[in-house]
Motif scaffolding. Sequence first.
Motif, PDB file in Angstrom:
ATOM      1  N   PRO A 137      50.389   8.053   8.729  1.00 29.94           N
ATOM      2  CA  PRO A 137      49.912   9.389   9.132  1.00 29.94           C
ATOM      3  C   PRO A 137      49.092  10.082   8.052  1.00 29.94           C
ATOM      4  O   PRO A 137      48.216  10.892   8.360  1.00 29.94           O
ATOM      5  CB  PRO A 137      51.215  10.150   9.412  1.00 29.94           C
ATOM      6  CG  PRO A 137      52.239   9.094   9.669  1.00 29.94           C
ATOM      7  CD  PRO A 137      51.846   7.927   8.826  1.00 29.94           C
ATOM      8  N   GLN A 138      49.359   9.770   6.777  1.00 24.76           N
ATOM      9  CA  GLN A 138      48.642  10.444   5.689  1.00 24.76           C
ATOM     10  C   GLN A 138      47.147  10.139   5.717  1.00 24.76           C
ATOM     11  O   GLN A 138      46.348  10.946   5.247  1.00 24.76           O
ATOM     12  CB  GLN A 138      49.230  10.039   4.334  1.00 24.76           C
ATOM     13  CG  GLN A 138      50.648  10.530   4.092  1.00 24.76           C
ATOM     14  CD  GLN A 138      51.700   9.684   4.790  1.00 24.76           C
ATOM     15  OE1 GLN A 138      51.373   8.661   5.396  1.00 24.76           O
ATOM     16  NE2 GLN A 138      52.953  10.090   4.689  1.00 24.76           N
ATOM     17  N   THR A 139      46.775   8.969   6.257  1.00 23.82           N
ATOM     18  CA  THR A 139      45.352   8.614   6.281  1.00 23.82           C
ATOM     19  C   THR A 139      44.564   9.447   7.292  1.00 23.82           C
ATOM     20  O   THR A 139      43.330   9.457   7.249  1.00 23.82           O
ATOM     21  CB  THR A 139      45.184   7.124   6.612  1.00 23.82           C
ATOM     22  OG1 THR A 139      45.731   6.857   7.916  1.00 23.82           O
ATOM     23  CG2 THR A 139      45.895   6.255   5.588  1.00 23.82           C
ATOM     24  N   LEU A 140      45.250  10.129   8.194  1.00 27.63           N
ATOM     25  CA  LEU A 140      44.580  10.904   9.229  1.00 27.63           C
ATOM     26  C   LEU A 140      44.502  12.393   8.894  1.00 27.63           C
ATOM     27  O   LEU A 140      43.960  13.171   9.684  1.00 27.63           O
ATOM     28  CB  LEU A 140      45.321  10.730  10.565  1.00 27.63           C
ATOM     29  CG  LEU A 140      45.470   9.300  11.076  1.00 27.63           C
ATOM     30  CD1 LEU A 140      46.303   9.283  12.350  1.00 27.63           C
ATOM     31  CD2 LEU A 140      44.110   8.670  11.329  1.00 27.63           C
ATOM     32  N   ILE A 141      45.040  12.787   7.760  1.00 30.07           N
ATOM     33  CA  ILE A 141      45.127  14.211   7.451  1.00 30.07           C
ATOM     34  C   ILE A 141      43.744  14.841   7.331  1.00 30.07           C
ATOM     35  O   ILE A 141      43.484  15.917   7.892  1.00 30.07           O
ATOM     36  CB  ILE A 141      45.945  14.421   6.160  1.00 30.07           C
ATOM     37  CG1 ILE A 141      47.424  14.168   6.451  1.00 30.07           C
ATOM     38  CG2 ILE A 141      45.753  15.833   5.623  1.00 30.07           C
ATOM     39  CD1 ILE A 141      48.313  14.305   5.245  1.00 30.07           C
ATOM     40  N   VAL A 142      42.826  14.191   6.616  1.00 29.18           N
ATOM     41  CA  VAL A 142      41.496  14.775   6.404  1.00 29.18           C
ATOM     42  C   VAL A 142      40.735  14.934   7.721  1.00 29.18           C
ATOM     43  O   VAL A 142      40.246  16.035   8.035  1.00 29.18           O
ATOM     44  CB  VAL A 142      40.691  13.950   5.386  1.00 29.18           C
ATOM     45  CG1 VAL A 142      39.260  14.460   5.301  1.00 29.18           C
ATOM     46  CG2 VAL A 142      41.357  14.012   4.011  1.00 29.18           C
ATOM     47  N   PRO A 143      40.598  13.883   8.547  1.00 27.13           N
ATOM     48  CA  PRO A 143      39.889  14.096   9.822  1.00 27.13           C
ATOM     49  C   PRO A 143      40.595  15.078  10.744  1.00 27.13           C
ATOM     50  O   PRO A 143      39.929  15.832  11.467  1.00 27.13           O
ATOM     51  CB  PRO A 143      39.829  12.692  10.436  1.00 27.13           C
ATOM     52  CG  PRO A 143      40.835  11.886   9.712  1.00 27.13           C
ATOM     53  CD  PRO A 143      40.935  12.461   8.344  1.00 27.13           C
ATOM     54  N   PRO A 163      48.389  17.834  16.182  1.00 28.75           N
ATOM     55  CA  PRO A 163      48.319  16.537  15.500  1.00 28.75           C
ATOM     56  C   PRO A 163      49.656  15.798  15.431  1.00 28.75           C
ATOM     57  O   PRO A 163      49.682  14.625  15.055  1.00 28.75           O
ATOM     58  CB  PRO A 163      47.833  16.912  14.091  1.00 28.75           C
ATOM     59  CG  PRO A 163      47.132  18.212  14.255  1.00 28.75           C
ATOM     60  CD  PRO A 163      47.922  18.924  15.300  1.00 28.75           C
ATOM     61  N   GLN A 164      50.747  16.451  15.789  1.00 30.94           N
ATOM     62  CA  GLN A 164      52.059  15.810  15.697  1.00 30.94           C
ATOM     63  C   GLN A 164      52.551  15.237  17.023  1.00 30.94           C
ATOM     64  O   GLN A 164      53.638  14.652  17.072  1.00 30.94           O
ATOM     65  CB  GLN A 164      53.100  16.815  15.186  1.00 30.94           C
ATOM     66  CG  GLN A 164      52.784  17.424  13.835  1.00 30.94           C
ATOM     67  CD  GLN A 164      53.911  18.318  13.338  1.00 30.94           C
ATOM     68  OE1 GLN A 164      55.036  17.876  13.104  1.00 30.94           O
ATOM     69  NE2 GLN A 164      53.619  19.605  13.172  1.00 30.94           N
ATOM     70  N   VAL A 165      51.772  15.392  18.094  1.00 32.21           N
ATOM     71  CA  VAL A 165      52.268  14.971  19.408  1.00 32.21           C
ATOM     72  C   VAL A 165      52.009  13.495  19.685  1.00 32.21           C
ATOM     73  O   VAL A 165      52.456  12.969  20.702  1.00 32.21           O
ATOM     74  CB  VAL A 165      51.630  15.824  20.535  1.00 32.21           C
ATOM     75  CG1 VAL A 165      51.940  17.291  20.331  1.00 32.21           C
ATOM     76  CG2 VAL A 165      50.123  15.597  20.608  1.00 32.21           C
ATOM     77  N   PRO A 230      51.987  20.977   8.123  1.00 37.45           N
ATOM     78  CA  PRO A 230      52.002  22.451   8.174  1.00 37.45           C
ATOM     79  C   PRO A 230      51.589  23.096   6.860  1.00 37.45           C
ATOM     80  O   PRO A 230      50.994  24.170   6.867  1.00 37.45           O
ATOM     81  CB  PRO A 230      53.468  22.767   8.521  1.00 37.45           C
ATOM     82  CG  PRO A 230      53.952  21.554   9.227  1.00 37.45           C
ATOM     83  CD  PRO A 230      53.267  20.406   8.561  1.00 37.45           C
ATOM     84  N   PHE A 231      51.881  22.456   5.748  1.00 35.56           N
ATOM     85  CA  PHE A 231      51.478  22.996   4.446  1.00 35.56           C
ATOM     86  C   PHE A 231      49.958  23.016   4.306  1.00 35.56           C
ATOM     87  O   PHE A 231      49.384  23.941   3.718  1.00 35.56           O
ATOM     88  CB  PHE A 231      52.098  22.158   3.335  1.00 35.56           C
ATOM     89  CG  PHE A 231      51.662  22.541   1.956  1.00 35.56           C
ATOM     90  CD1 PHE A 231      52.134  23.701   1.364  1.00 35.56           C
ATOM     91  CD2 PHE A 231      50.777  21.749   1.248  1.00 35.56           C
ATOM     92  CE1 PHE A 231      51.731  24.067   0.085  1.00 35.56           C
ATOM     93  CE2 PHE A 231      50.360  22.102  -0.021  1.00 35.56           C
ATOM     94  CZ  PHE A 231      50.844  23.264  -0.616  1.00 35.56           C
ATOM     95  N   ILE A 232      49.294  21.990   4.865  1.00 35.75           N
ATOM     96  CA  ILE A 232      47.835  21.892   4.749  1.00 35.75           C
ATOM     97  C   ILE A 232      47.140  22.829   5.724  1.00 35.75           C
ATOM     98  O   ILE A 232      46.138  23.473   5.383  1.00 35.75           O
ATOM     99  CB  ILE A 232      47.389  20.434   4.983  1.00 35.75           C
ATOM    100  CG1 ILE A 232      47.862  19.556   3.821  1.00 35.75           C
ATOM    101  CG2 ILE A 232      45.872  20.332   5.137  1.00 35.75           C
ATOM    102  CD1 ILE A 232      47.603  18.091   4.020  1.00 35.75           C
ATOM    103  N   VAL A 233      47.652  22.945   6.946  1.00 39.19           N
ATOM    104  CA  VAL A 233      46.924  23.654   7.998  1.00 39.19           C
ATOM    105  C   VAL A 233      47.249  25.143   8.040  1.00 39.19           C
ATOM    106  O   VAL A 233      46.626  25.876   8.802  1.00 39.19           O
ATOM    107  CB  VAL A 233      47.228  23.004   9.364  1.00 39.19           C
ATOM    108  CG1 VAL A 233      48.567  23.485   9.918  1.00 39.19           C
ATOM    109  CG2 VAL A 233      46.098  23.263  10.355  1.00 39.19           C
ATOM    110  N   THR A 234      48.189  25.606   7.230  1.00 42.47           N
ATOM    111  CA  THR A 234      48.521  27.030   7.208  1.00 42.47           C
ATOM    112  C   THR A 234      48.211  27.606   5.828  1.00 42.47           C
ATOM    113  O   THR A 234      48.683  27.101   4.816  1.00 42.47           O
ATOM    114  CB  THR A 234      50.007  27.274   7.536  1.00 42.47           C
ATOM    115  OG1 THR A 234      50.825  26.516   6.628  1.00 42.47           O
ATOM    116  CG2 THR A 234      50.316  26.865   8.952  1.00 42.47           C
TER     117      THR A 234
END
Length: 293
Positions: A137-143, A163-165, A230-234
Amino acid sequence: MALTTQSSERAPYRGRRSRLRRINAGNTALYTVAGLAALLWLVPLAWAVNTSLKPEGETTIVPATWFISEPTLDAYESVLGRGDILRWTLNSLVSTGIVTVITLVLTALAAYGFSRCLFPGRGWLFAFIIGGILIPPQTLIVPQFILMTQLGLVDTYWGIALPQVVAPVFIFILKRFFDGIPRDYVEAARMDGAGHLRILWNVMLPMSRPIMAAIGIFVFIGAWNNFLWPFIVTTDPEMMTLPVGLGTVLGQYGIQYAQVMASAVLGALPLLIVFLLFQRHIVTGVAGAGIKG
Protein backbone atom coordinates in the motif's frame (compact mmCIF):
# COMPACT_ATOMS: atom_id res chain seq x y z
CA MET A 1 -16.66 -70.35 27.59
CA ALA A 2 -18.76 -67.74 29.42
CA LEU A 3 -15.63 -65.99 30.68
CA THR A 4 -14.26 -65.81 27.16
CA THR A 5 -17.50 -64.28 25.89
CA GLN A 6 -17.58 -61.66 28.66
CA SER A 7 -13.96 -60.65 28.13
CA SER A 8 -14.53 -60.31 24.38
CA GLU A 9 -17.55 -58.10 25.03
CA ARG A 10 -15.58 -55.86 27.39
CA ALA A 11 -12.68 -55.42 24.97
CA PRO A 12 -14.42 -52.78 22.78
CA TYR A 13 -15.34 -50.74 25.87
CA ARG A 14 -11.74 -50.82 27.11
CA GLY A 15 -10.56 -49.68 23.68
CA ARG A 16 -13.14 -46.91 23.64
CA ARG A 17 -12.07 -45.70 27.10
CA SER A 18 -8.45 -45.72 25.94
CA ARG A 19 -9.32 -43.57 22.92
CA LEU A 20 -11.29 -41.16 25.11
CA ARG A 21 -8.31 -40.81 27.44
CA ARG A 22 -6.05 -40.00 24.50
CA ILE A 23 -8.56 -37.45 23.18
CA ASN A 24 -8.88 -35.82 26.61
CA ALA A 25 -5.11 -35.69 26.97
CA GLY A 26 -4.80 -34.09 23.54
CA ASN A 27 -7.50 -31.52 24.36
CA THR A 28 -5.78 -30.71 27.66
CA ALA A 29 -2.47 -30.13 25.90
CA LEU A 30 -4.18 -27.99 23.24
CA TYR A 31 -5.96 -25.85 25.83
CA THR A 32 -2.72 -25.47 27.78
CA VAL A 33 -0.84 -24.23 24.72
CA ALA A 34 -3.73 -21.88 23.82
CA GLY A 35 -3.79 -20.52 27.38
CA LEU A 36 -0.04 -19.86 27.32
CA ALA A 37 -0.36 -18.14 23.94
CA ALA A 38 -3.17 -15.96 25.33
CA LEU A 39 -1.01 -15.00 28.32
CA LEU A 40 1.88 -14.08 26.02
CA TRP A 41 -0.52 -11.95 23.95
CA LEU A 42 -1.76 -10.18 27.08
CA VAL A 43 1.71 -9.30 28.40
CA PRO A 44 2.26 -6.27 26.07
CA LEU A 45 -1.25 -4.98 26.79
CA ALA A 46 -0.74 -5.36 30.54
CA TRP A 47 2.64 -3.63 30.26
CA ALA A 48 1.10 -0.71 28.36
CA VAL A 49 -1.61 -0.26 31.01
CA ASN A 50 0.96 -0.62 33.79
CA THR A 51 3.29 1.98 32.26
CA SER A 52 0.42 4.41 31.61
CA LEU A 53 -0.40 4.39 35.34
CA LYS A 54 3.17 5.16 36.44
CA PRO A 55 4.53 8.61 37.23
CA GLU A 56 6.66 9.77 34.32
CA GLY A 57 9.85 9.48 36.36
CA GLU A 58 9.34 5.77 37.00
CA THR A 59 9.01 4.85 33.32
CA THR A 60 12.74 5.25 32.68
CA ILE A 61 14.00 3.32 35.71
CA VAL A 62 16.49 0.58 34.78
CA PRO A 63 15.81 -2.27 35.22
CA ALA A 64 12.13 -1.82 34.49
CA THR A 65 9.68 -3.27 37.01
CA TRP A 66 5.98 -3.99 37.19
CA PHE A 67 5.76 -2.33 40.61
CA ILE A 68 4.10 1.10 40.77
CA SER A 69 4.91 3.16 43.85
CA GLU A 70 1.96 5.56 43.41
CA PRO A 71 -0.50 4.76 40.57
CA THR A 72 -1.66 7.93 38.87
CA LEU A 73 -3.87 9.03 35.99
CA ASP A 74 -1.66 12.03 35.16
CA ALA A 75 -0.69 10.56 31.78
CA TYR A 76 -4.34 10.18 30.75
CA GLU A 77 -5.17 13.69 31.97
CA SER A 78 -2.27 15.12 29.98
CA VAL A 79 -3.23 13.29 26.79
CA LEU A 80 -6.91 14.17 27.09
CA GLY A 81 -6.14 17.79 27.95
CA ARG A 82 -3.79 18.50 25.03
CA GLY A 83 -6.11 17.83 22.13
CA ASP A 84 -9.70 17.61 20.98
CA ILE A 85 -9.99 13.89 21.53
CA LEU A 86 -13.78 13.82 21.16
CA ARG A 87 -13.53 15.42 17.71
CA TRP A 88 -10.79 12.99 16.67
CA THR A 89 -12.86 10.05 17.89
CA LEU A 90 -15.83 11.27 15.85
CA ASN A 91 -13.61 11.62 12.78
CA SER A 92 -12.35 8.08 13.25
CA LEU A 93 -15.89 6.73 13.66
CA VAL A 94 -17.21 8.50 10.55
CA SER A 95 -14.29 7.68 8.26
CA THR A 96 -14.05 4.09 9.54
CA GLY A 97 -17.79 3.63 9.09
CA ILE A 98 -17.58 4.86 5.48
CA VAL A 99 -14.67 2.50 4.77
CA THR A 100 -16.47 -0.48 6.32
CA VAL A 101 -19.80 0.04 4.54
CA ILE A 102 -18.32 0.72 1.08
CA THR A 103 -15.85 -2.17 1.40
CA LEU A 104 -18.61 -4.62 2.34
CA VAL A 105 -20.79 -3.49 -0.59
CA LEU A 106 -18.00 -3.63 -3.16
CA THR A 107 -16.63 -6.91 -1.81
CA ALA A 108 -20.04 -8.62 -1.89
CA LEU A 109 -20.79 -7.41 -5.43
CA ALA A 110 -17.37 -8.41 -6.77
CA ALA A 111 -17.33 -11.79 -5.01
CA TYR A 112 -20.81 -12.65 -6.30
CA GLY A 113 -19.87 -11.64 -9.84
CA PHE A 114 -16.78 -13.82 -9.87
CA SER A 115 -18.56 -16.71 -8.17
CA ARG A 116 -21.91 -16.86 -10.00
CA CYS A 117 -21.65 -14.85 -13.21
CA LEU A 118 -20.07 -16.09 -16.44
CA PHE A 119 -18.48 -13.44 -18.64
CA PRO A 120 -15.47 -13.28 -20.98
CA GLY A 121 -12.14 -12.79 -19.23
CA ARG A 122 -13.50 -13.59 -15.77
CA GLY A 123 -10.46 -15.64 -14.80
CA TRP A 124 -7.97 -13.03 -16.01
CA LEU A 125 -9.84 -10.21 -14.28
CA PHE A 126 -10.01 -12.17 -11.02
CA ALA A 127 -6.28 -12.92 -11.20
CA PHE A 128 -5.60 -9.23 -11.87
CA ILE A 129 -7.61 -8.17 -8.81
CA ILE A 130 -6.07 -10.79 -6.55
CA GLY A 131 -2.66 -9.65 -7.78
CA GLY A 132 -3.37 -6.42 -5.94
CA ILE A 133 -2.60 -8.29 -2.72
CA LEU A 134 1.05 -8.29 -3.75
CA ILE A 135 1.22 -4.49 -4.12
CA PRO A 136 2.48 -2.75 -0.95
CA PRO A 137 0.00 0.00 0.00
CA GLN A 138 2.88 2.41 0.65
CA THR A 139 3.75 2.47 -3.06
CA LEU A 140 0.34 3.96 -3.86
CA ILE A 141 0.46 6.84 -1.39
CA VAL A 142 1.88 9.45 -3.80
CA PRO A 143 -0.58 8.84 -6.69
CA GLN A 144 -3.46 8.56 -4.22
CA PHE A 145 -2.55 11.89 -2.63
CA ILE A 146 -2.27 13.56 -6.05
CA LEU A 147 -5.68 12.15 -7.00
CA MET A 148 -7.29 13.31 -3.73
CA THR A 149 -5.78 16.78 -4.25
CA GLN A 150 -7.13 17.01 -7.80
CA LEU A 151 -10.58 15.93 -6.60
CA GLY A 152 -10.51 18.44 -3.74
CA LEU A 153 -10.90 15.72 -1.10
CA VAL A 154 -7.95 16.63 1.13
CA ASP A 155 -9.09 17.23 4.72
CA THR A 156 -12.42 15.48 4.11
CA TYR A 157 -13.94 12.22 5.30
CA TRP A 158 -14.10 10.94 1.73
CA GLY A 159 -10.43 11.72 1.21
CA ILE A 160 -9.58 9.65 4.27
CA ALA A 161 -11.92 6.77 3.43
CA LEU A 162 -11.91 6.19 -0.34
CA PRO A 163 -8.29 4.99 -0.77
CA GLN A 164 -8.90 2.41 1.98
CA VAL A 165 -11.90 0.65 0.43
CA VAL A 166 -9.84 -1.52 -1.94
CA ALA A 167 -9.66 -4.99 -0.33
CA PRO A 168 -8.79 -7.76 -2.82
CA VAL A 169 -8.04 -10.26 -0.07
CA PHE A 170 -11.62 -10.06 1.20
CA ILE A 171 -12.95 -10.47 -2.34
CA PHE A 172 -10.95 -13.69 -2.55
CA ILE A 173 -12.22 -14.94 0.83
CA LEU A 174 -15.87 -14.11 0.14
CA LYS A 175 -15.76 -15.60 -3.38
CA ARG A 176 -14.54 -18.89 -1.94
CA PHE A 177 -17.37 -18.77 0.57
CA PHE A 178 -19.94 -18.10 -2.17
CA ASP A 179 -18.48 -20.99 -4.19
CA GLY A 180 -19.31 -23.31 -1.31
CA ILE A 181 -23.02 -22.38 -1.22
CA PRO A 182 -25.05 -25.06 -3.08
CA ARG A 183 -26.22 -23.94 -6.49
CA ASP A 184 -29.67 -25.38 -5.86
CA TYR A 185 -30.59 -22.28 -3.85
CA VAL A 186 -29.56 -19.99 -6.68
CA GLU A 187 -31.37 -22.07 -9.31
CA ALA A 188 -34.55 -22.09 -7.20
CA ALA A 189 -34.39 -18.28 -6.92
CA ARG A 190 -33.91 -17.97 -10.68
CA MET A 191 -36.94 -20.15 -11.33
CA ASP A 192 -38.92 -17.69 -9.21
CA GLY A 193 -37.77 -14.87 -11.51
CA ALA A 194 -35.09 -13.38 -9.26
CA GLY A 195 -32.27 -11.40 -10.85
CA HIS A 196 -28.68 -11.24 -9.71
CA LEU A 197 -29.14 -8.45 -7.19
CA ARG A 198 -32.15 -10.14 -5.64
CA ILE A 199 -30.27 -13.46 -5.46
CA LEU A 200 -27.36 -11.72 -3.78
CA TRP A 201 -29.58 -9.88 -1.31
CA ASN A 202 -32.13 -12.59 -0.50
CA VAL A 203 -30.09 -15.78 -0.90
CA MET A 204 -26.34 -15.30 -0.71
CA LEU A 205 -26.00 -12.61 1.94
CA PRO A 206 -28.38 -14.17 4.51
CA MET A 207 -26.35 -17.38 4.26
CA SER A 208 -23.11 -15.42 4.58
CA ARG A 209 -23.85 -13.35 7.67
CA PRO A 210 -21.01 -14.81 9.80
CA ILE A 211 -18.31 -14.24 7.19
CA MET A 212 -19.70 -10.79 6.31
CA ALA A 213 -19.66 -9.84 9.98
CA ALA A 214 -16.07 -11.07 10.32
CA ILE A 215 -14.96 -9.14 7.23
CA GLY A 216 -16.72 -6.00 8.47
CA ILE A 217 -14.97 -6.22 11.84
CA PHE A 218 -11.55 -6.80 10.27
CA VAL A 219 -12.07 -3.84 7.92
CA PHE A 220 -13.20 -1.66 10.83
CA ILE A 221 -10.14 -2.57 12.90
CA GLY A 222 -7.76 -1.99 10.00
CA ALA A 223 -9.27 1.38 9.12
CA TRP A 224 -9.36 2.49 12.75
CA ASN A 225 -5.68 1.65 13.27
CA ASN A 226 -4.54 3.21 10.00
CA PHE A 227 -2.15 6.03 10.78
CA LEU A 228 -0.07 6.71 7.67
CA TRP A 229 -2.74 7.65 5.12
CA PRO A 230 -4.90 9.82 7.44
CA PHE A 231 -1.70 11.51 8.61
CA ILE A 232 -0.80 12.41 5.01
CA VAL A 233 -4.24 13.47 3.76
CA THR A 234 -5.23 15.61 6.77
CA THR A 235 -3.59 18.94 7.54
CA ASP A 236 -6.43 20.49 9.53
CA PRO A 237 -6.33 19.41 13.22
CA GLU A 238 -10.13 19.37 13.18
CA MET A 239 -10.09 16.53 10.60
CA MET A 240 -7.46 14.33 12.24
CA THR A 241 -8.40 10.80 13.23
CA LEU A 242 -7.74 9.54 16.74
CA PRO A 243 -4.38 7.78 16.03
CA VAL A 244 -3.11 10.80 14.09
CA GLY A 245 -4.30 13.33 16.66
CA LEU A 246 -2.80 11.47 19.61
CA GLY A 247 0.46 10.87 17.76
CA THR A 248 0.74 14.52 16.71
CA VAL A 249 0.06 15.87 20.19
CA LEU A 250 2.59 13.53 21.78
CA GLY A 251 5.18 14.35 19.14
CA GLN A 252 5.11 18.03 20.12
CA TYR A 253 6.19 17.26 23.68
CA GLY A 254 8.94 14.71 23.07
CA ILE A 255 8.91 11.10 24.17
CA GLN A 256 7.09 10.68 27.45
CA TYR A 257 6.55 6.99 27.89
CA ALA A 258 3.61 7.10 30.28
CA GLN A 259 1.72 9.38 27.90
CA VAL A 260 2.66 7.28 24.89
CA MET A 261 1.22 4.20 26.58
CA ALA A 262 -1.85 6.13 27.73
CA SER A 263 -2.52 7.22 24.15
CA ALA A 264 -2.07 3.63 22.96
CA VAL A 265 -4.59 2.40 25.53
CA LEU A 266 -7.10 5.12 24.61
CA GLY A 267 -6.72 4.36 20.91
CA ALA A 268 -7.13 0.61 21.42
CA LEU A 269 -10.06 0.84 23.83
CA PRO A 270 -12.80 1.16 21.13
CA LEU A 271 -11.32 -1.80 19.25
CA LEU A 272 -11.29 -3.88 22.42
CA ILE A 273 -14.95 -3.07 22.99
CA VAL A 274 -15.81 -4.02 19.40
CA PHE A 275 -13.92 -7.29 19.70
CA LEU A 276 -15.59 -8.23 23.00
CA LEU A 277 -19.03 -7.47 21.55
CA PHE A 278 -18.52 -9.33 18.26
CA GLN A 279 -15.96 -12.03 19.09
CA ARG A 280 -18.53 -14.76 18.42
CA HIS A 281 -19.10 -13.41 14.90
CA ILE A 282 -15.35 -13.27 14.27
CA VAL A 283 -14.80 -16.89 15.32
CA THR A 284 -17.87 -18.13 13.44
CA GLY A 285 -16.96 -16.20 10.30
CA VAL A 286 -13.36 -17.40 10.22
CA ALA A 287 -14.42 -20.99 10.88
CA GLY A 288 -17.11 -20.76 8.22
CA ALA A 289 -14.63 -19.39 5.70
CA GLY A 290 -12.32 -22.30 6.39
CA ILE A 291 -15.09 -24.88 5.97
CA LYS A 292 -16.55 -23.35 2.83
CA GLY A 293 -13.15 -22.74 1.32
